[in-house]
Write a protein that holds these residues in place. Sequence first.
Motif, mmCIF file in Angstrom:
data_model
loop_
_atom_site.group_PDB
_atom_site.id
_atom_site.type_symbol
_atom_site.label_atom_id
_atom_site.label_comp_id
_atom_site.label_asym_id
_atom_site.label_seq_id
_atom_site.Cartn_x
_atom_site.Cartn_y
_atom_site.Cartn_z
ATOM 1 N N ALA B 293 0.866 -1.186 0.000
ATOM 2 C CA ALA B 293 0.000 0.000 0.000
ATOM 3 C C ALA B 293 0.899 1.231 0.000
ATOM 4 O O ALA B 293 1.920 1.262 0.701
ATOM 5 C CB ALA B 293 -0.907 0.007 1.222
ATOM 6 N N ILE B 294 0.547 2.208 -0.824
ATOM 7 C CA ILE B 294 1.322 3.454 -0.892
ATOM 8 C C ILE B 294 0.348 4.618 -0.761
ATOM 9 O O ILE B 294 -0.655 4.690 -1.482
ATOM 10 C CB ILE B 294 2.079 3.578 -2.232
ATOM 11 N N ASP B 295 0.642 5.524 0.164
ATOM 12 C CA ASP B 295 -0.196 6.704 0.351
ATOM 13 C C ASP B 295 0.328 7.823 -0.559
ATOM 14 O O ASP B 295 1.418 8.348 -0.330
ATOM 15 C CB ASP B 295 -0.128 7.146 1.821
ATOM 16 N N PRO B 296 -0.451 8.175 -1.599
ATOM 17 C CA PRO B 296 0.071 9.159 -2.563
ATOM 18 C C PRO B 296 0.247 10.548 -1.959
ATOM 19 O O PRO B 296 0.978 11.372 -2.535
ATOM 20 C CB PRO B 296 -1.000 9.171 -3.665
ATOM 21 N N THR B 297 -0.379 10.815 -0.814
ATOM 22 C CA THR B 297 -0.216 12.148 -0.210
ATOM 23 C C THR B 297 1.191 12.345 0.350
ATOM 24 O O THR B 297 1.562 13.451 0.708
ATOM 25 C CB THR B 297 -1.250 12.395 0.911
ATOM 26 N N PHE B 298 1.974 11.262 0.431
ATOM 27 C CA PHE B 298 3.379 11.406 0.840
ATOM 28 C C PHE B 298 4.245 11.863 -0.338
ATOM 29 O O PHE B 298 5.441 12.094 -0.190
ATOM 30 C CB PHE B 298 3.920 10.085 1.402
ATOM 31 N N PHE B 299 3.625 11.953 -1.517
ATOM 32 C CA PHE B 299 4.364 12.387 -2.708
ATOM 33 C C PHE B 299 3.721 13.693 -3.207
ATOM 34 O O PHE B 299 3.221 14.459 -2.375
ATOM 35 C CB PHE B 299 4.393 11.247 -3.731
ATOM 36 N N ALA B 300 3.716 13.947 -4.508
ATOM 37 C CA ALA B 300 3.203 15.240 -4.996
ATOM 38 C C ALA B 300 1.682 15.354 -4.815
ATOM 39 O O ALA B 300 0.957 14.401 -5.091
ATOM 40 C CB ALA B 300 3.580 15.413 -6.463
ATOM 41 N N PRO B 301 1.193 16.519 -4.374
ATOM 42 C CA PRO B 301 -0.254 16.711 -4.239
ATOM 43 C C PRO B 301 -0.940 16.579 -5.599
ATOM 44 O O PRO B 301 -0.320 16.845 -6.638
ATOM 45 C CB PRO B 301 -0.383 18.160 -3.734
ATOM 46 N N GLY B 302 -2.208 16.173 -5.596
ATOM 47 C CA GLY B 302 -2.978 16.133 -6.842
ATOM 48 C C GLY B 302 -2.909 14.814 -7.584
ATOM 49 O O GLY B 302 -3.207 14.746 -8.774
ATOM 50 N N PHE B 303 -2.537 13.742 -6.885
ATOM 51 C CA PHE B 303 -2.408 12.441 -7.537
ATOM 52 C C PHE B 303 -3.664 12.046 -8.301
ATOM 53 O O PHE B 303 -3.600 11.658 -9.478
ATOM 54 C CB PHE B 303 -2.075 11.353 -6.500
ATOM 55 N N GLU B 304 -4.818 12.155 -7.638
ATOM 56 C CA GLU B 304 -6.066 11.678 -8.253
ATOM 57 C C GLU B 304 -6.436 12.474 -9.506
ATOM 58 O O GLU B 304 -6.969 11.914 -10.469
ATOM 59 C CB GLU B 304 -7.205 11.713 -7.229
ATOM 60 N N ASP B 305 -6.141 13.768 -9.486
ATOM 61 C CA ASP B 305 -6.417 14.592 -10.668
ATOM 62 C C ASP B 305 -5.580 14.124 -11.859
ATOM 63 O O ASP B 305 -6.088 13.973 -12.972
ATOM 64 C CB ASP B 305 -6.084 16.068 -10.388
ATOM 65 N N ARG B 306 -4.293 13.917 -11.604
ATOM 66 C CA ARG B 306 -3.419 13.486 -12.712
ATOM 67 C C ARG B 306 -3.803 12.089 -13.194
ATOM 68 O O ARG B 306 -3.791 11.804 -14.394
ATOM 69 C CB ARG B 306 -1.949 13.510 -12.264
ATOM 70 N N MET B 307 -4.161 11.231 -12.252
ATOM 71 C CA MET B 307 -4.547 9.859 -12.603
ATOM 72 C C MET B 307 -5.777 9.886 -13.525
ATOM 73 O O MET B 307 -5.799 9.210 -14.560
ATOM 74 C CB MET B 307 -4.862 9.103 -11.295
#
Lengths: 369, 369
Positions: B293-307
């Motif tokens: 499991a990887i929490d995308p909030t630990f990386f660049a903001p806006g993961f879901e938008d880009r996805m």
Amino acid sequence: MPSTLAQEKDKFTPPENLTTKYAPEEVHRYMLDCMTAVGTPKPQALALADVLLAADTRGHFSHGLNRLEMYVNDVRQGVCAGDAVPTITKESVSTALVNGHNGLGPVVGNFCVDLAVKKAKETGIGWVCARGSNHYGIAGWYAMRATKEGMLGMSFTNTSPLVAPTRAKKAALGTNPLALAAPGKNGDDFVLDMATCVVAVGKIEVERRKEKPIPEGWAIDKEGQPTTNAAEGMSGALMPLGGPELHSGYKGYGLGMLVEIFCGIMSGGQYGPNVRRWMQTDREADLGQCFVAIDPTFFAPGFEDRMSDLMGHCRDMEPADESKPVLAAGDPERTHTDKVKTEGGITYHINQIKDSWKLAKVLGVKPME
Amino acid sequence: MPSTLAQEKDKFTPPENLTTKYAPEEVHRYMLDCMTAVGTPKPQALALADVLLAADTRGHFSHGLNRLEMYVNDVRQGVCAGDAVPTITKESVSTALVNGHNGLGPVVGNFCVDLAVKKAKETGIGWVCARGSNHYGIAGWYAMRATKEGMLGMSFTNTSPLVAPTRAKKAALGTNPLALAAPGKNGDDFVLDMATCVVAVGKIEVERRKEKPIPEGWAIDKEGQPTTNAAEGMSGALMPLGGPELHSGYKGYGLGMLVEIFCGIMSGGQYGPNVRRWMQTDREADLGQCFVAIDPTFFAPGFEDRMSDLMGHCRDMEPADESKPVLAAGDPERTHTDKVKTEGGITYHINQIKDSWKLAKVLGVKPME
């Protein structure tokens, strides 16, 4: 913008008596000289020369000396910051987001792997995503850098769009390579380093030059139809691993997306169709990359023994064709590395050597001797 | 050892008037009843029923009701411990090694994903390997379980050997699936769930029943030669994703190894050729599995938008064939799930329903109504 290197190179005519075999140290010296000649500080130039030399030593000539001019050109034109030093944007004990500040790919890559390894030593795993990067050479380099510390390493990068999603007429993803390296016993290792398309564009280019057809399933033409015409394939798009839908090419498309998710999507860099075109230098690449280190001692003891046992089983299997033994990932590269050692040098195609001689003249550095 | 379920089932003759469409809740009730009838405690039976129902709802009928009998048989024969509860062998803030104690795959899988998610909430990533597991159904289930928490999820399992390494005559690896799920905007998601071979053995079985040839590149015969004869392919081995060497099948072989490294090699369970044969119940499976499991909030903001942007770009691409739109991984499953909702039930093949009716009679549970 200075005149292109290609044009400047044409002003020089290489001597006829150039040799084709060179000591690795001399190739390395030449690469370093070229990069510093365009203003790259020595540590950054060294990082690049290491990766390019490793590619040639391992037999991946497309990614070694052959690519040097691209990096030289990028730095010379200022589209890549040869002196950039990556910084950590945010981090946890096991993760980090890194900004490469448009530095050389290998500078960003080494920074990220080393960070991932440091975190893996503490917590068993380090997962580092970077944006603001550039072409980083062979993906396997960064994975192998982790195995030197007894760890499993992974590396992913997005690249310029060349691969068409299954059913699409055009490219939307890069060749998006992934690499996994894992340590076996007594220095043996597993090194998977693969693009997520069927073949690299270079393989199609080779067939086009020979005016030969390509196998169906490698590329599509501009209408999205599978083609056996190499020229049509070059102007169309590459097919993802698996090839056509009947052969599950959508799995390769999914793997290309996987790489993109770990790279551009997670890092906030460019992604998919937004990545700049191949070999264009109109703007910064802002590539996304991902580097992972895993310490196997955080899991079941005896990892290396099992790894070697499985690779050994595969290598010892009866082959369908006696002349083609079953291999483990990384074996062809190991064979080529041994060849370089035995022969005391890397043997290049004469055209590569002539080209490198001309580049040396343009940059005012000593050609390889 | 009790007489086999297959033999016992043959004593019963199903009525002629069976319907083929059933409410998901009723299918779930039936699955639960079958598992508890052979002594599986309710929580464990529930974990299995959830995964099997999800497979049918998503249109992967091979991994749903169709597989129930295998799990029933494993628990009934005592070769799988229906009441087992996994335990943590060792762990760090971001990793864990789990022992499934020969429990049902979904029990082990859910335990591991939940553990990985918990760790990812703290440190951005959780990487959990398990040994002592059994068949866990669709790999995507565990990846999707992480996306419900806003995370990226990955899942890997080794399986019984069916796939031949490139150049080899025989199988040494399983179909070794991998799954990656990633959240998009407004409930959209990316769900890649793929075996690392060209096609599942079931697809070849279907052609053999029809007495039709299979496309070259799916399977090899006993001599390791590509075959278009479905029966020969069944008695030979599956080819890794990519197919023959010319089409880079060694990449699929490498991916099958990648999955095995994360599963059997890292966990210390069975691996590669040591995994027990498909459908054999002579000994515990001791499968290795891996959950991330990887929490995308630990990386660049806006993961879901880009996805969502990247998936949207692909879906909107012009298709080569107007009747076949470009899809993102998980789209066919979403379409099937919507169909089940619209139709108010899951429609099975009549043979499946007859078979399930007979199994109900053997186990003394109420058939689906």
